[in-house]
Design a protein around this motif. Sequence first.
Motif, PDB file in Angstrom:
ATOM      1  N   ARG A 182      12.892  13.588   8.055  1.00  0.00           N
ATOM      2  CA  ARG A 182      12.743  13.277   9.467  1.00  0.00           C
ATOM      3  C   ARG A 182      12.470  11.786   9.641  1.00  0.00           C
ATOM      4  O   ARG A 182      11.669  11.187   8.928  1.00  0.00           O
ATOM      5  N   MET A 183      13.189  11.204  10.596  1.00  0.00           N
ATOM      6  CA  MET A 183      13.016   9.794  10.941  1.00  0.00           C
ATOM      7  C   MET A 183      12.409   9.727  12.348  1.00  0.00           C
ATOM      8  O   MET A 183      12.942  10.331  13.282  1.00  0.00           O
ATOM      9  N   ALA A 184      11.300   9.013  12.491  1.00  0.00           N
ATOM     10  CA  ALA A 184      10.659   8.805  13.792  1.00  0.00           C
ATOM     11  C   ALA A 184      10.796   7.342  14.169  1.00  0.00           C
ATOM     12  O   ALA A 184      10.575   6.458  13.332  1.00  0.00           O
ATOM     13  N   MET A 185      11.162   7.084  15.430  1.00  0.00           N
ATOM     14  CA  MET A 185      11.365   5.707  15.913  1.00  0.00           C
ATOM     15  C   MET A 185      10.518   5.492  17.159  1.00  0.00           C
ATOM     16  O   MET A 185      10.462   6.339  18.046  1.00  0.00           O
ATOM     17  N   MET A 186       9.876   4.316  17.207  1.00  0.00           N
ATOM     18  CA  MET A 186       8.996   4.016  18.329  1.00  0.00           C
ATOM     19  C   MET A 186       9.207   2.563  18.770  1.00  0.00           C
ATOM     20  O   MET A 186       9.185   1.649  17.940  1.00  0.00           O
ATOM     21  N   SER A 212       0.826  -1.202   0.000  1.00  0.00           N
ATOM     22  CA  SER A 212       0.000   0.000   0.000  1.00  0.00           C
ATOM     23  C   SER A 212       0.857   1.247   0.000  1.00  0.00           C
ATOM     24  O   SER A 212       1.901   1.308   0.650  1.00  0.00           O
ATOM     25  N   ILE A 213       0.399   2.229  -0.761  1.00  0.00           N
ATOM     26  CA  ILE A 213       1.118   3.493  -0.857  1.00  0.00           C
ATOM     27  C   ILE A 213       0.750   4.335   0.353  1.00  0.00           C
ATOM     28  O   ILE A 213      -0.418   4.587   0.623  1.00  0.00           O
ATOM     29  N   SER A 214       1.766   4.762   1.105  1.00  0.00           N
ATOM     30  CA  SER A 214       1.542   5.535   2.315  1.00  0.00           C
ATOM     31  C   SER A 214       1.880   6.990   2.062  1.00  0.00           C
ATOM     32  O   SER A 214       2.732   7.304   1.225  1.00  0.00           O
ATOM     33  N   PRO A 215       1.204   7.904   2.781  1.00  0.00           N
ATOM     34  CA  PRO A 215       1.608   9.314   2.654  1.00  0.00           C
ATOM     35  C   PRO A 215       3.026   9.541   3.157  1.00  0.00           C
ATOM     36  O   PRO A 215       3.668  10.518   2.799  1.00  0.00           O
ATOM     37  N   ASN A 216       3.515   8.632   3.966  1.00  0.00           N
ATOM     38  CA  ASN A 216       4.911   8.688   4.394  1.00  0.00           C
ATOM     39  C   ASN A 216       5.770   7.970   3.357  1.00  0.00           C
ATOM     40  O   ASN A 216       5.327   7.039   2.683  1.00  0.00           O
ATOM     41  N   THR A 217       6.981   8.408   3.228  1.00  0.00           N
ATOM     42  CA  THR A 217       7.849   7.838   2.195  1.00  0.00           C
ATOM     43  C   THR A 217       8.143   6.373   2.458  1.00  0.00           C
ATOM     44  O   THR A 217       8.072   5.542   1.574  1.00  0.00           O
ATOM     45  N   TYR A 241      12.484  -1.450  16.600  1.00  0.00           N
ATOM     46  CA  TYR A 241      11.733  -0.201  16.541  1.00  0.00           C
ATOM     47  C   TYR A 241      10.813  -0.219  15.326  1.00  0.00           C
ATOM     48  O   TYR A 241      11.110  -0.866  14.315  1.00  0.00           O
ATOM     49  N   TYR A 242       9.700   0.547  15.452  1.00  0.00           N
ATOM     50  CA  TYR A 242       8.895   0.830  14.268  1.00  0.00           C
ATOM     51  C   TYR A 242       9.281   2.221  13.803  1.00  0.00           C
ATOM     52  O   TYR A 242       9.156   3.202  14.557  1.00  0.00           O
ATOM     53  N   CYS A 243       9.756   2.325  12.566  1.00  0.00           N
ATOM     54  CA  CYS A 243      10.328   3.569  12.062  1.00  0.00           C
ATOM     55  C   CYS A 243       9.494   4.127  10.908  1.00  0.00           C
ATOM     56  O   CYS A 243       8.983   3.376  10.071  1.00  0.00           O
ATOM     57  N   ILE A 244       9.389   5.443  10.898  1.00  0.00           N
ATOM     58  CA  ILE A 244       8.676   6.157   9.827  1.00  0.00           C
ATOM     59  C   ILE A 244       9.595   7.264   9.323  1.00  0.00           C
ATOM     60  O   ILE A 244      10.056   8.094  10.116  1.00  0.00           O
ATOM     61  N   TYR A 245       9.848   7.254   8.008  1.00  0.00           N
ATOM     62  CA  TYR A 245      10.727   8.266   7.425  1.00  0.00           C
ATOM     63  C   TYR A 245       9.950   9.119   6.443  1.00  0.00           C
ATOM     64  O   TYR A 245       9.290   8.612   5.538  1.00  0.00           O
ATOM     65  N   HIS A 246      10.020  10.458   6.630  1.00  0.00           N
ATOM     66  CA  HIS A 246       9.395  11.416   5.726  1.00  0.00           C
ATOM     67  C   HIS A 246      10.492  12.008   4.840  1.00  0.00           C
ATOM     68  O   HIS A 246      11.455  12.597   5.341  1.00  0.00           O
ATOM     69  N   ARG A 247      10.313  11.873   3.541  1.00  0.00           N
ATOM     70  CA  ARG A 247      11.367  12.296   2.619  1.00  0.00           C
ATOM     71  C   ARG A 247      11.547  13.808   2.601  1.00  0.00           C
ATOM     72  O   ARG A 247      12.675  14.310   2.605  1.00  0.00           O
TER      73      ARG A 247
END
Length: 634
Positions: free
Chosen positions: A297-301, A262-267, A287-293
């Motif tokens: 910014r990289m977010a880690m949880m 699935s295409i996410s709004p996050n990169t 960690y669960y990581c989300i990167y915004h191009r």
Amino acid sequence: MGLPALEFSDCYVDSPQFRERLKSHELELEKTNKFIKELIKDGKALIQALKNLSTAKRKFAESLNEFKFQCIGDAETDDEICIAKSLQEFAGVLQNLEDERTRMIENANDVLISPLERFRKEQIGAAKEAKKKYDKETEKYCTVLEKHLSLSAKKKEAHLHEADNQVDIVRQHFYEVSLEYVFKVQEVQERKMFEFVEPLLAFLQGLFTYYHHGYELAKDFNHFKTDLTISIQNTRNRFESTRSEVECLMKKMKENPDEHKSISPNTMEGYLFVQEKRSFVSTWVKYYCIYHREPKRMAMMLFDQKSGAKNGDEESFTLKSCTRRKTDSIEKRFCFDIEAVDRPGVITMQALSEEDRRLWMEAMDGREPVLYLRHRKFVSGTPPVGLYRIVGVNSRVQKLLSLAMDPKTCADVELDSTEWEIKTITSAIKHYLRYQPEMCFSFATAYSLASSFSVFLELDNPEARVAEIHSIVHRLPEKNRQMLELLMKHLAKVASHHQQNLMTVANLGVVFGPTLLRPQEETVAAIMDINACLRVCVCRSPASPSPTSPRSPSWPMFSAPSSPQLASSESSPVSPPLRKARALYACKAEHDSELSFIAGTIFENVHPSREPGWLEGTLDGKTGLIPENYVEFV
């Protein structure tokens, strides 16, 4: 045989036969007394059971009332709204019914238990007391008589005369007590005919009142039940088609999981293992990581997949660089290093696979540890699959497409003509919908009219919906509108043969809705949003049948809607024959001139109307329009 009558004259004789008759009355009173005691006990148990049942049903109604349906998607259809409020309707009916039951229970003690207890204590109890007194006087009289008869005749006359008077007094009192006892016994036997049965009648009358209230409640509920039955039928039909779409997507995902992510709004997002040093020991933490191009910014949880619990707060930083780790530089596989602007040191991360590492590095513009760069192109998505699988002759298909696409000849294309076979038409539609970059409603075109669609979905009046869809269609580019008109004519022809091909207006809406209003991405959410598509693509005029039932189709987007009220009010020049008809399907009226009904309903005075495809008939004293292919004459 009934109980023998007790004569007052027998009290003076006090014969064995009299005593037997009196004993039969006493046994009957004792039997009645035991029966009433058991009846009172069972009655109290019944009332308690009714209280428990009422409490349980109220709790059940409260549970129904508290639950709220949540539908998938942003817009709810009329059917979904009807079904969503059904639990509250059920709860209201049950609570109303229980209010009446509570009134019946509160009256039950006064009309049943108390009168029975009073009869048993006051009447049968009084008879028992009278029997005790009677037995006591009988024993006293017999004792005095035996003692008197044992006196010697040689005693003085005055003494004997006094003894005779005393015996006469005792005998007279015994007779009085006997008369009173016989009177009381027969009185109780007569009283039980009404004082015992009357409370039972009153209790049953309370039950009848309760059941009659339920009957009236059911009559009031019948209209909602009809609407709900139709909504459930419609929802089940849509579920079957939606389920097949979702199942098809699931199979695609199973066959090519990497091509259908699935295409996410996050990169990029997913799980990564991060190397951390704790107490001078190197350990890997998930960690669960989300990167915004864009902002880099990289977010880690910290997140535990097993328990589904989040551990700690989210940590984020700005990316500076990303470099792949060489295999011989670390014992772990699929690793890469990143540096942050606002965090010191190098962070070593481990992806879940080689492909996963490649995706992360592409998202973060990662570098190779060697001098040359590898560029690999990742392609996601597959061309959409056609709707029809009937294959026509390619030359004929291309000819039809060329004529339909040419502005000079498109107006002359007649799909109803015998020149075009059905497989030619369906293959042309398949080819057009699969490969044309701009369809009837392309993604860009459809969503540029999103505000109009949102207004359309909020309209409850069918005429207002038709007016809105007219406005939307005529705002399309001319080329799109012409192609849409051709397609609608073809679909109308297909739907007119729905009894053979099973392609009702509803089914066509299910099939073509998501295609005409193609979403930006192929997801379950987009498929579930088919309800909104259906309400746009199968929009109909007030005189047209419901889009979710097997009626004749109507496509009002290219012509003004007709008024069924005017059509039905015009008098026919010839008096039509009046017949009875039975409903084959359930139907919900969309206009005051139509009738709502469920399958099996019998209509009176059924005859053709001035509206094509409709009959006129009478149901419960109301005359209105009925879809012709919804009924059979009887």
